[in-house]
Structure formats: structure tokens, C-alpha cells
Design a protein around this motif. Structure first.
Motif, PDB file in Angstrom:
ATOM      1  N   VAL A  68      10.019   5.382   3.659  1.00 32.94           N
ATOM      2  CA  VAL A  68       8.608   5.298   3.291  1.00 32.94           C
ATOM      3  C   VAL A  68       8.526   4.270   2.175  1.00 32.94           C
ATOM      4  O   VAL A  68       9.344   4.265   1.257  1.00 32.94           O
ATOM      5  CB  VAL A  68       8.071   6.664   2.812  1.00 32.94           C
ATOM      6  CG1 VAL A  68       6.648   6.543   2.318  1.00 32.94           C
ATOM      7  CG2 VAL A  68       8.170   7.686   3.927  1.00 32.94           C
ATOM      8  N   ARG A  69       7.558   3.385   2.255  1.00 39.53           N
ATOM      9  CA  ARG A  69       7.462   2.286   1.301  1.00 39.53           C
ATOM     10  C   ARG A  69       6.324   2.546   0.303  1.00 39.53           C
ATOM     11  O   ARG A  69       5.188   2.126   0.527  1.00 39.53           O
ATOM     12  CB  ARG A  69       7.264   0.985   2.053  1.00 39.53           C
ATOM     13  CG  ARG A  69       8.515   0.661   2.866  1.00 39.53           C
ATOM     14  CD  ARG A  69       8.358  -0.513   3.759  1.00 39.53           C
ATOM     15  NE  ARG A  69       9.607  -1.003   4.281  1.00 39.53           N
ATOM     16  CZ  ARG A  69      10.358  -0.391   5.190  1.00 39.53           C
ATOM     17  NH1 ARG A  69      10.009   0.782   5.636  1.00 39.53           N
ATOM     18  NH2 ARG A  69      11.467  -0.946   5.649  1.00 39.53           N
ATOM     19  N   PRO A  70       6.640   3.229  -0.806  1.00 44.31           N
ATOM     20  CA  PRO A  70       5.579   3.625  -1.739  1.00 44.31           C
ATOM     21  C   PRO A  70       4.885   2.451  -2.429  1.00 44.31           C
ATOM     22  O   PRO A  70       3.693   2.526  -2.719  1.00 44.31           O
ATOM     23  CB  PRO A  70       6.314   4.507  -2.768  1.00 44.31           C
ATOM     24  CG  PRO A  70       7.742   4.091  -2.673  1.00 44.31           C
ATOM     25  CD  PRO A  70       7.961   3.658  -1.253  1.00 44.31           C
ATOM     26  N   ILE A  71       5.598   1.370  -2.692  1.00 46.66           N
ATOM     27  CA  ILE A  71       4.985   0.234  -3.387  1.00 46.66           C
ATOM     28  C   ILE A  71       3.992  -0.458  -2.457  1.00 46.66           C
ATOM     29  O   ILE A  71       2.845  -0.726  -2.836  1.00 46.66           O
ATOM     30  CB  ILE A  71       6.056  -0.756  -3.887  1.00 46.66           C
ATOM     31  CG1 ILE A  71       7.066  -0.055  -4.804  1.00 46.66           C
ATOM     32  CG2 ILE A  71       5.402  -1.946  -4.549  1.00 46.66           C
ATOM     33  CD1 ILE A  71       6.473   0.627  -6.008  1.00 46.66           C
ATOM     34  N   THR A  72       4.426  -0.736  -1.223  1.00 47.06           N
ATOM     35  CA  THR A  72       3.534  -1.365  -0.251  1.00 47.06           C
ATOM     36  C   THR A  72       2.301  -0.497  -0.037  1.00 47.06           C
ATOM     37  O   THR A  72       1.174  -0.992  -0.038  1.00 47.06           O
ATOM     38  CB  THR A  72       4.274  -1.582   1.092  1.00 47.06           C
ATOM     39  OG1 THR A  72       5.408  -2.411   0.863  1.00 47.06           O
ATOM     40  CG2 THR A  72       3.365  -2.230   2.122  1.00 47.06           C
ATOM     41  N   ASN A  88      -7.716   5.615   4.860  1.00 43.91           N
ATOM     42  CA  ASN A  88      -7.248   6.817   4.187  1.00 43.91           C
ATOM     43  C   ASN A  88      -5.754   6.690   3.909  1.00 43.91           C
ATOM     44  O   ASN A  88      -5.085   5.791   4.415  1.00 43.91           O
ATOM     45  CB  ASN A  88      -7.566   8.065   5.011  1.00 43.91           C
ATOM     46  CG  ASN A  88      -6.989   7.994   6.407  1.00 43.91           C
ATOM     47  OD1 ASN A  88      -5.799   7.754   6.588  1.00 43.91           O
ATOM     48  ND2 ASN A  88      -7.838   8.193   7.405  1.00 43.91           N
ATOM     49  N   LEU A  89      -5.252   7.581   3.111  1.00 46.63           N
ATOM     50  CA  LEU A  89      -3.859   7.540   2.698  1.00 46.63           C
ATOM     51  C   LEU A  89      -2.905   7.672   3.881  1.00 46.63           C
ATOM     52  O   LEU A  89      -1.852   7.043   3.912  1.00 46.63           O
ATOM     53  CB  LEU A  89      -3.601   8.634   1.661  1.00 46.63           C
ATOM     54  CG  LEU A  89      -2.323   8.540   0.860  1.00 46.63           C
ATOM     55  CD1 LEU A  89      -2.200   7.191   0.166  1.00 46.63           C
ATOM     56  CD2 LEU A  89      -2.263   9.650  -0.162  1.00 46.63           C
ATOM     57  N   CYS A  90      -3.289   8.470   4.869  1.00 44.45           N
ATOM     58  CA  CYS A  90      -2.439   8.657   6.048  1.00 44.45           C
ATOM     59  C   CYS A  90      -2.257   7.336   6.801  1.00 44.45           C
ATOM     60  O   CYS A  90      -1.136   6.959   7.142  1.00 44.45           O
ATOM     61  CB  CYS A  90      -3.047   9.720   6.960  1.00 44.45           C
ATOM     62  SG  CYS A  90      -2.028  10.090   8.397  1.00 44.45           S
ATOM     63  N   SER A  91      -3.335   6.617   7.053  1.00 49.04           N
ATOM     64  CA  SER A  91      -3.216   5.343   7.769  1.00 49.04           C
ATOM     65  C   SER A  91      -2.477   4.309   6.918  1.00 49.04           C
ATOM     66  O   SER A  91      -1.701   3.521   7.445  1.00 49.04           O
ATOM     67  CB  SER A  91      -4.580   4.812   8.207  1.00 49.04           C
ATOM     68  OG  SER A  91      -5.362   4.455   7.095  1.00 49.04           O
ATOM     69  N   ASP A  92      -2.687   4.340   5.597  1.00 46.91           N
ATOM     70  CA  ASP A  92      -1.953   3.428   4.704  1.00 46.91           C
ATOM     71  C   ASP A  92      -0.457   3.707   4.778  1.00 46.91           C
ATOM     72  O   ASP A  92       0.347   2.783   4.839  1.00 46.91           O
ATOM     73  CB  ASP A  92      -2.441   3.576   3.259  1.00 46.91           C
ATOM     74  CG  ASP A  92      -3.862   3.080   3.074  1.00 46.91           C
ATOM     75  OD1 ASP A  92      -4.276   2.157   3.792  1.00 46.91           O
ATOM     76  OD2 ASP A  92      -4.555   3.625   2.199  1.00 46.91           O
ATOM     77  N   CYS A  93      -0.083   4.976   4.802  1.00 47.79           N
ATOM     78  CA  CYS A  93       1.324   5.359   4.871  1.00 47.79           C
ATOM     79  C   CYS A  93       1.941   4.932   6.206  1.00 47.79           C
ATOM     80  O   CYS A  93       3.021   4.344   6.237  1.00 47.79           O
ATOM     81  CB  CYS A  93       1.466   6.864   4.676  1.00 47.79           C
ATOM     82  SG  CYS A  93       3.173   7.441   4.681  1.00 47.79           S
ATOM     83  N   LEU A  94       1.238   5.198   7.307  1.00 44.49           N
ATOM     84  CA  LEU A  94       1.756   4.831   8.630  1.00 44.49           C
ATOM     85  C   LEU A  94       1.920   3.321   8.775  1.00 44.49           C
ATOM     86  O   LEU A  94       2.960   2.836   9.230  1.00 44.49           O
ATOM     87  CB  LEU A  94       0.843   5.371   9.730  1.00 44.49           C
ATOM     88  CG  LEU A  94       0.885   6.877   9.942  1.00 44.49           C
ATOM     89  CD1 LEU A  94      -0.213   7.308  10.905  1.00 44.49           C
ATOM     90  CD2 LEU A  94       2.248   7.313  10.441  1.00 44.49           C
ATOM     91  N   CYS A  95       0.902   2.577   8.390  1.00 41.99           N
ATOM     92  CA  CYS A  95       0.968   1.114   8.493  1.00 41.99           C
ATOM     93  C   CYS A  95       2.073   0.550   7.607  1.00 41.99           C
ATOM     94  O   CYS A  95       2.838  -0.320   8.029  1.00 41.99           O
ATOM     95  CB  CYS A  95      -0.368   0.492   8.116  1.00 41.99           C
ATOM     96  SG  CYS A  95      -1.676   0.774   9.309  1.00 41.99           S
ATOM     97  N   PRO A 101       5.582  -6.254   7.871  1.00 38.22           N
ATOM     98  CA  PRO A 101       5.126  -7.647   7.768  1.00 38.22           C
ATOM     99  C   PRO A 101       3.629  -7.795   8.050  1.00 38.22           C
ATOM    100  O   PRO A 101       2.944  -8.572   7.384  1.00 38.22           O
ATOM    101  CB  PRO A 101       5.958  -8.393   8.817  1.00 38.22           C
ATOM    102  CG  PRO A 101       7.144  -7.535   9.058  1.00 38.22           C
ATOM    103  CD  PRO A 101       6.674  -6.132   8.849  1.00 38.22           C
ATOM    104  N   CYS A 102       3.131  -7.017   9.003  1.00 37.26           N
ATOM    105  CA  CYS A 102       1.702  -7.086   9.343  1.00 37.26           C
ATOM    106  C   CYS A 102       0.834  -6.627   8.180  1.00 37.26           C
ATOM    107  O   CYS A 102      -0.218  -7.205   7.901  1.00 37.26           O
ATOM    108  CB  CYS A 102       1.411  -6.238  10.579  1.00 37.26           C
ATOM    109  SG  CYS A 102       2.258  -6.809  12.063  1.00 37.26           S
ATOM    110  N   VAL A 103       1.266  -5.576   7.486  1.00 33.71           N
ATOM    111  CA  VAL A 103       0.520  -5.060   6.335  1.00 33.71           C
ATOM    112  C   VAL A 103       0.452  -6.107   5.228  1.00 33.71           C
ATOM    113  O   VAL A 103      -0.606  -6.348   4.645  1.00 33.71           O
ATOM    114  CB  VAL A 103       1.155  -3.746   5.809  1.00 33.71           C
ATOM    115  CG1 VAL A 103       0.637  -3.392   4.431  1.00 33.71           C
ATOM    116  CG2 VAL A 103       0.877  -2.621   6.770  1.00 33.71           C
TER     117      VAL A 103
END
Length: 124
Positions: A68-72, A88-95, A101-103
Motif C-alpha cells: 500500500v502506498r501511503p505517500i502516493t 473517496n479514500l477507498c478509490s484513492d487507496c485502490l488507484c 504510474p497512472c495516478v
């Protein structure tokens, strides 16, 4: 001395209507130079984008230590909140976990479209 009544209310920073991202998560190929840089050297691209945002250059390198990439994710949340973008936080976490790279391309594109000056970014 008598106090004067408040005649104006504080204004909201963002519109109550949530905006969309300037580009979709899969639109990273719209800017091929940016896309290639993010795909072939994502850590370098992430560090450069973070620096443009006014944050510590090496901050994204902390994401290397976990799946899981907490900084990104936190930078994505910060940009979303700054510009009032839906999500939302869920979609931010999944992406942030599965489309790294897309994010970073999406966030860099958003910063370009919003014309975020580096000096103003230090207030995050």
C-alpha cells in the motif's frame, strides 16, 4: 468599547459542487512524454511531481517499503481536497496501489491544468 456585530460570514474555499479530475486514471497516454517518464521511471517522476507540489523531493521513495502506498495516496487525497475533486479514500487507496504510474500522471496533469505555482503549494 462596544463590539460591532459581524456583518459578513466566512466564505467557503471550494464550491459545494465537486469537480472531476482534469484527466481520467487511464488517460495517461494523452501526454506521451509524461506517460513514458512515469512508466519507465516512476520513482523519479513521482519525486519530481512531489517537488513541484512543494513537498519534500524524496517523500514518494517511502512508498517502496510496502504494497500500500501511503505517500502516493495522501498526495492524491491532498490534491483532491485542494481542488474539490470527487472521490473517496477507498478509490484513492485502490488507484494508488494498483495504478501507480497512472495516478502520478493524473496528478501531474491536474497540477498543470490548475496551474499550481510551487510557492503556493508550500501551504499544503
Amino acid at each position: 468599547t462596544m463590539s460591532r456585530p459581524v456583518t459578513t460570514q466566512p466564505q467557503q474555499l471550494f464550491s459545494s459542487v465537486e469537480a472531476e479530475w482534469a484527466s481520467g486514471i487511464c488517460d495517461c497516454c494523452d501526454d506521451m512524454k509524461q506517460c513514458c517518464f512515469a512508466f519507465w521511471c516512476c520513482p523519479c517522476f513521482a519525486c519530481r511531481t512531489t517537488k513541484q507540489l512543494g513537498q519534500c523531493l524524496c517523500l514518494p521513495l517511502l512508498d517502496v517499503f510496502g504494497c500500500v502506498r501511503p505517500i502516493t495516496m495522501s498526495i492524491r487525497v491532498s490534491l483532491r481536497q485542494r481542488y474539490g475533486i470527487k472521490g473517496n479514500l477507498c478509490s484513492d487507496c485502490l488507484c494508488s496501489t494498483f495504478c501507480l504510474p497512472c495516478v502520478w500522471c493524473q496528478m501531474a496533469t491536474e497540477m498543470k491544468k490548475q496551474k499550481l505555482p510551487t510557492s503556493a503549494a508550500n501551504t499544503l
